[in-house]
Design an enzyme around this catalytic site. Structure first.
Site, PDB file in Angstrom:
ATOM      1  N   ASN A  73      -0.490 -12.888  -0.745  1.00  0.00           N
ATOM      2  CA  ASN A  73      -0.376 -11.988  -1.897  1.00  0.00           C
ATOM      3  C   ASN A  73      -0.866 -12.793  -3.098  1.00  0.00           C
ATOM      4  O   ASN A  73      -0.131 -13.591  -3.665  1.00  0.00           O
ATOM      5  CB  ASN A  73       1.092 -11.569  -2.043  1.00  0.00           C
ATOM      6  CG  ASN A  73       1.313 -10.639  -3.213  1.00  0.00           C
ATOM      7  OD1 ASN A  73       0.389 -10.372  -3.992  1.00  0.00           O
ATOM      8  ND2 ASN A  73       2.525 -10.150  -3.349  1.00  0.00           N
ATOM      9  N   ARG A  79      -2.230  -8.524   0.848  1.00  0.00           N
ATOM     10  CA  ARG A  79      -1.753  -7.417   0.026  1.00  0.00           C
ATOM     11  C   ARG A  79      -2.830  -7.137  -1.015  1.00  0.00           C
ATOM     12  O   ARG A  79      -3.178  -8.021  -1.805  1.00  0.00           O
ATOM     13  CB  ARG A  79      -0.456  -7.791  -0.668  1.00  0.00           C
ATOM     14  CG  ARG A  79      -0.041  -6.715  -1.622  1.00  0.00           C
ATOM     15  CD  ARG A  79       1.151  -7.105  -2.418  1.00  0.00           C
ATOM     16  NE  ARG A  79       1.469  -6.007  -3.320  1.00  0.00           N
ATOM     17  CZ  ARG A  79       2.023  -6.156  -4.499  1.00  0.00           C
ATOM     18  NH1 ARG A  79       2.335  -7.354  -4.932  1.00  0.00           N
ATOM     19  NH2 ARG A  79       2.285  -5.124  -5.239  1.00  0.00           N
ATOM     20  N   HIS A 139       3.437   0.271  -4.847  1.00  0.00           N
ATOM     21  CA  HIS A 139       4.607  -0.066  -4.012  1.00  0.00           C
ATOM     22  C   HIS A 139       4.565   0.688  -2.674  1.00  0.00           C
ATOM     23  O   HIS A 139       5.599   0.858  -2.027  1.00  0.00           O
ATOM     24  CB  HIS A 139       5.936   0.309  -4.693  1.00  0.00           C
ATOM     25  CG  HIS A 139       6.345  -0.579  -5.834  1.00  0.00           C
ATOM     26  ND1 HIS A 139       7.080  -0.100  -6.891  1.00  0.00           N
ATOM     27  CD2 HIS A 139       6.159  -1.893  -6.078  1.00  0.00           C
ATOM     28  CE1 HIS A 139       7.323  -1.079  -7.750  1.00  0.00           C
ATOM     29  NE2 HIS A 139       6.761  -2.186  -7.274  1.00  0.00           N
ATOM     30  N   ARG A 187       8.232  -2.801 -18.460  1.00  0.00           N
ATOM     31  CA  ARG A 187       7.361  -1.630 -18.672  1.00  0.00           C
ATOM     32  C   ARG A 187       8.192  -0.429 -19.112  1.00  0.00           C
ATOM     33  O   ARG A 187       9.298  -0.221 -18.618  1.00  0.00           O
ATOM     34  CB  ARG A 187       6.620  -1.250 -17.385  1.00  0.00           C
ATOM     35  CG  ARG A 187       5.628  -2.295 -16.916  1.00  0.00           C
ATOM     36  CD  ARG A 187       4.761  -1.724 -15.796  1.00  0.00           C
ATOM     37  NE  ARG A 187       4.040  -2.782 -15.116  1.00  0.00           N
ATOM     38  CZ  ARG A 187       4.205  -3.104 -13.827  1.00  0.00           C
ATOM     39  NH1 ARG A 187       5.062  -2.424 -13.069  1.00  0.00           N
ATOM     40  NH2 ARG A 187       3.516  -4.081 -13.291  1.00  0.00           N
ATOM     41  N   GLU A 189       7.916  -5.970   2.596  1.00  0.00           N
ATOM     42  CA  GLU A 189       6.493  -5.643   2.560  1.00  0.00           C
ATOM     43  C   GLU A 189       5.675  -6.603   3.416  1.00  0.00           C
ATOM     44  O   GLU A 189       4.718  -6.198   4.067  1.00  0.00           O
ATOM     45  CB  GLU A 189       5.999  -5.685   1.107  1.00  0.00           C
ATOM     46  CG  GLU A 189       6.591  -4.567   0.264  1.00  0.00           C
ATOM     47  CD  GLU A 189       6.526  -4.832  -1.228  1.00  0.00           C
ATOM     48  OE1 GLU A 189       7.455  -5.488  -1.750  1.00  0.00           O
ATOM     49  OE2 GLU A 189       5.581  -4.396  -1.880  1.00  0.00           O
TER      50      GLU A 189
END
Ligand code: ADP
Length: 415
Positions: free
Chosen positions: A7, A99, A189, A250, A396
């Site tokens: 990743n 990823r 996601h 965010r 993940e």
């Protein structure tokens, strides 16, 4: 098969080494061999390497680029001192799974990386200018380190949400903006929502086509997905990960007119306002303290900090509103599923979100909710609860490893 999961961010490389194959996937006996993180790539890097069952090793070293970081990981994995019995040389790494953040409309599944696929990922750079270039670098670095012959697979954050119907993914903007620039909801996601939905099916013995749930990935980034008949039919992140739920830094949903207003009032450029919405808003912005939910909960509890409380309240309220709207959008659901650092660990936040849902027949079981933290999975509502809630820790990396095996073996990917 030993699969290296990468990743790659703009200045970081996160990795795991996972031993898996078709039989292990079937039996759910995949094994993580190691994991780690290289931060501040391009300068004096901070390196954390951890073989399973051993304490993490921390060190620093100057690492020029992603390739140097991947080389270091490989060298460590093969060395005697790492203690990874399964990996003694480069030949013991059988595939690499990446990823990749944005797959646009082109990538609806995980794919074997070819030159053409790499060009396709580059074509999505416009849509994810901060993320996809780092993913491309990661793929090229792995090609250089392992040679072009080693199979590499790309697993996209957006792919799971490619089943959204057009009325859910289109914004009510002039249609030509979609036609010209592909401006639409993509969602992110996806690997997490997909993994969690798969575990839900296993835990509850539910067939895929009868899986009707709302998954809530609540970490530093947060998103919700409406999953109907096993497919994602709506999700809260949009063209970028900025839309939707309140997150660590965010804002999530805001009135778009605020952007121009802040530009004028604060004398900022559009880019600066975008950075403010991405990096200085959310829990951090409201509380003025931190983006870390655990710290906010401590502040609220110990010092009764008003803005910490407000940040938590706004966070939970927004999540509750999304649950309500998805229940309406998907004609009801059987369960809510909590995942991500906050969703997996904070019984208090889960209770707060679920509090307003009693009219739907959601009855939280206080004992179960309190106990299901720290990586445990299970039901947190009472047995009689009409709408159920579960905690399912996401994984993940495991899904990326499994997709890598499936893509190479030509097996279907829907789990
Ligand atoms: P990322 O999205 O970066 O992968 P995580 O999924 O690890 O992040 O989630 C990080 C968030 O989870 C932080 O806000 C952190 O405070 C929160 N978190 C972790 N443990 C707890 C806990 N016990 N209680 C409340 N929040 C927690």
């Amino acid at each position: 098969m030993n699969v290296l999961i990468l990743n790659c961010g703009s200045s970081s490389v996160k990795f795991q080494l996972i031993a898996t194959d078709a039989g292990r996937i079937e039996r759910n006996t995949d094994e993580r061999l190691a994991r780690g993180l290289v931060e501040r790539v391009g300068g004096e890097s901070i390196i954390t390497l951890e073989a399973e069952g051993r304490p993490p090793q921390r060190s620093t070293a100057p690492l020029r680029d992603t390739r140097a970081a991947v080389e270091l990981v490989l060298r460590w994995a093969c060395a005697e001192e790492s203690g990874i019995a399964e990996v003694k040389s480069i030949a013991d790494v059988h595939a690499v799974g990446h990823r990749v953040v944005h797959g646009g409309e082109h990538f609806t599944h995980s794919v074997l990386i070819t030159d053409e696929v790499l060009r396709g990922i580059e074509d999505c750079i416009d849509l994810a200018p901060l993320h996809n270039p780092a993913n491309v670098k990661g793929i090229n670095a792995a090609r250089e380190v392992f040679g072009k012959g080693l199979p590499q697979v790309a697993v996209f954050d957006t792919a799971f949400h490619q089943t959204l119907p057009d009325y859910a993914y289109l914004y009510a903007l002039p249609y030509q903006l979609y036609r010209r620039h592909r401006i639409r909801r993509y969602g992110f996601h996806g690997t997490s929502h997909r993994y969690v939905a798969y575990r839900y099916r296993q835990l509850t013995n539910t067939p895929r086509d009868r899986t009707n749930i709302i998954t809530l990935h609540l970490g530093n980034g947060c998103s919700a997905a409406a999953i109907r008949a096993g497919n994602s039919v709506d999700t809260s992140m949009g063209l970028t990960p900025l839309e939707g739920l309140v997150m660590g830094t965010r804002s999530g949903d805001i009135d778009p007119a605020i952007i121009e207003f802040v530009e004028a009032k604060e004398g900022l450029s559009a880019l600066e306002v975008e950075a403010l919405l991405n990096k200085q808003s959310g829990l951090l912005g409201v509380s003025g303290l931190t983006n870390d939910m655990r710290e906010l909960l401590d502040e609220a509890r110990e010092n009764d900090d008003r803005r910490a409380r407000l940040a938590i309240e706004i966070f939970c309220y927004r999540a509750r509103k999304y649950i309500g709207s998805y229940l309406a959008a998907m004609n009801g659901a059987d369960a809510l599923v909590f995942a991500g650092g906050i969703g997996e660990n904070s019984a208090e936040i889960r209770a707060n979100i679920c509090e307003g849902l009693s009219w739907l027949g959601l009855e939280l079981d206080t004992g179960r909710n309190a106990q299901t933290t720290g990586g445990r999975e299970g039901l947190i509502t009472k047995d009689a609860s009409r709408l159920k809630a579960y905690v399912i820790p996401t994984n993940e990396e495991l899904l990326i490893a499994r997709d890598t095996v499936r893509v190479i073996g030509g097996a279907p990917q829907h789990t």
